[in-house]
Structures are given as C-alpha cells and as structure tokens.
Design an enzyme around this catalytic site. Structure first.
Site, PDB file in Angstrom:
ATOM      1  N   ILE A 195       1.022  -1.142  -0.059  1.00  0.00           N
ATOM      2  CA  ILE A 195      -0.005  -0.011   0.139  1.00  0.00           C
ATOM      3  C   ILE A 195       0.871   1.300   0.218  1.00  0.00           C
ATOM      4  O   ILE A 195       2.219   1.073   0.369  1.00  0.00           O
ATOM      5  CB  ILE A 195      -0.757  -0.034   1.147  1.00  0.00           C
ATOM      6  CG1 ILE A 195      -2.204   0.892   1.192  1.00  0.00           C
ATOM      7  CG2 ILE A 195      -0.268   0.396   2.475  1.00  0.00           C
ATOM      8  CD1 ILE A 195      -3.213   0.941   2.126  1.00  0.00           C
ATOM      9  N   CYS A 196       0.449   2.346  -0.602  1.00  0.00           N
ATOM     10  CA  CYS A 196       1.075   3.580  -0.444  1.00  0.00           C
ATOM     11  C   CYS A 196      -0.061   4.883  -0.187  1.00  0.00           C
ATOM     12  O   CYS A 196      -1.011   4.440   0.248  1.00  0.00           O
ATOM     13  CB  CYS A 196       1.765   3.956  -1.696  1.00  0.00           C
ATOM     14  SG  CYS A 196       0.767   4.262  -3.208  1.00  0.00           S
ATOM     15  N   GLN A 197       0.115   5.844  -0.751  1.00  0.00           N
ATOM     16  CA  GLN A 197      -1.002   6.915  -0.341  1.00  0.00           C
ATOM     17  C   GLN A 197      -2.130   6.831  -1.488  1.00  0.00           C
ATOM     18  O   GLN A 197      -3.361   6.827  -1.157  1.00  0.00           O
ATOM     19  CB  GLN A 197      -0.258   8.379  -0.349  1.00  0.00           C
ATOM     20  CG  GLN A 197      -1.330   9.450   0.116  1.00  0.00           C
ATOM     21  CD  GLN A 197      -1.658   9.353   1.470  1.00  0.00           C
ATOM     22  OE1 GLN A 197      -1.052   8.828   2.332  1.00  0.00           O
ATOM     23  NE2 GLN A 197      -2.917   9.655   1.711  1.00  0.00           N
ATOM     24  N   MET A 255      -3.620   4.473   0.914  1.00  0.00           N
ATOM     25  CA  MET A 255      -4.479   5.061   2.128  1.00  0.00           C
ATOM     26  C   MET A 255      -5.541   6.179   1.907  1.00  0.00           C
ATOM     27  O   MET A 255      -6.264   6.403   2.773  1.00  0.00           O
ATOM     28  CB  MET A 255      -3.221   5.737   2.918  1.00  0.00           C
ATOM     29  CG  MET A 255      -2.450   4.826   3.462  1.00  0.00           C
ATOM     30  SD  MET A 255      -2.993   3.561   4.877  1.00  0.00           S
ATOM     31  CE  MET A 255      -3.524   4.637   6.213  1.00  0.00           C
TER      32      MET A 255
END
Length: 113
Positions: free
Chosen positions: A81-83, A110
């Site tokens: 996951i990242c932003q 996120m």
C-alpha cells in the site's frame, strides 16, 4: 508533424507506465480490511516514514519505495500500500522482478482506506 510524433510518444509512454504488472493482483481497501489478520501475508507500506508516522495501519511494516525488499519472505503473499496506489504499483513491479510470486497492490491506497 514532429510535434504529433512527440505527443504520441509521450501518450504511449504514459499508458505503458500505468498498465498493471503481469502477475500482480489488485484489491480494494474493503477487501484489504477482510485480510488484515491473515498471518500468511506480509503487509508493506511504501510511503515515506513521515507519511507512515502521520497515519498508518498497524499490520503494515514501513519499507519506503527505493528501499531493499531482501528481508521479506518469498514464501508469503506480499500486500503493498501507499498513499494513492502509484508508488505501491511501482513497488509491486520491483517485487515481481526480484522473484516474489504472490504480490498484491491495494488500489487507491491510504486515500481510499
């Protein structure tokens, strides 16, 4: 004429960079919530340490994009996951190149969680 060739090249390059990596599974944040307690998965957050510190999911280990993934187990599924989903997509490509078989990208990151 030359300008159109340059524009076409840039468009093709952008499309090529954004296409999903072969062999990488994509899941939604709703699907992620159902698998957070699965011990057969390794959860990796590739955001910067500052982003991770600001808001994170406890099951995720922070390994910023560009860091080494050598310490991760190739026997388990890696969920990334990242932003927004862009950096995690790049990380998934790196993981596949390094021989990781089961790699999953969280669509929307996120921001969508």
């Amino acid at each position: 004429m030359e300008m159109w060739i340059i524009i076409a090249f840039v468009v093709v390059l952008l499309i090529w960079r954004m296409k999903p990596t072969k062999g990488v599974r994509t899941i939604s944040t709703a699907q992620l919530k159902n698998m957070l307690n699965d011990k057969d998965k390794v959860f990796v957050d590739v955001r910067t340490p500052a982003e991770y510190k600001g808001r994170n999911i406890p099951q995720f280990k922070n390994i910023p994009l560009g860091s080494s993934f050598d310490k991760l187990s190739k026997d388990k599924e890696i969920v990334v996951i990242c932003q927004s989903g862009m950096r995690s997509s790049q990380a998934c490509k790196q993981l596949k190149k390094q021989g990781f078989e089961r790699v999953t990208n969280v669509r929307g990151g996120m921001s969508a969680y």
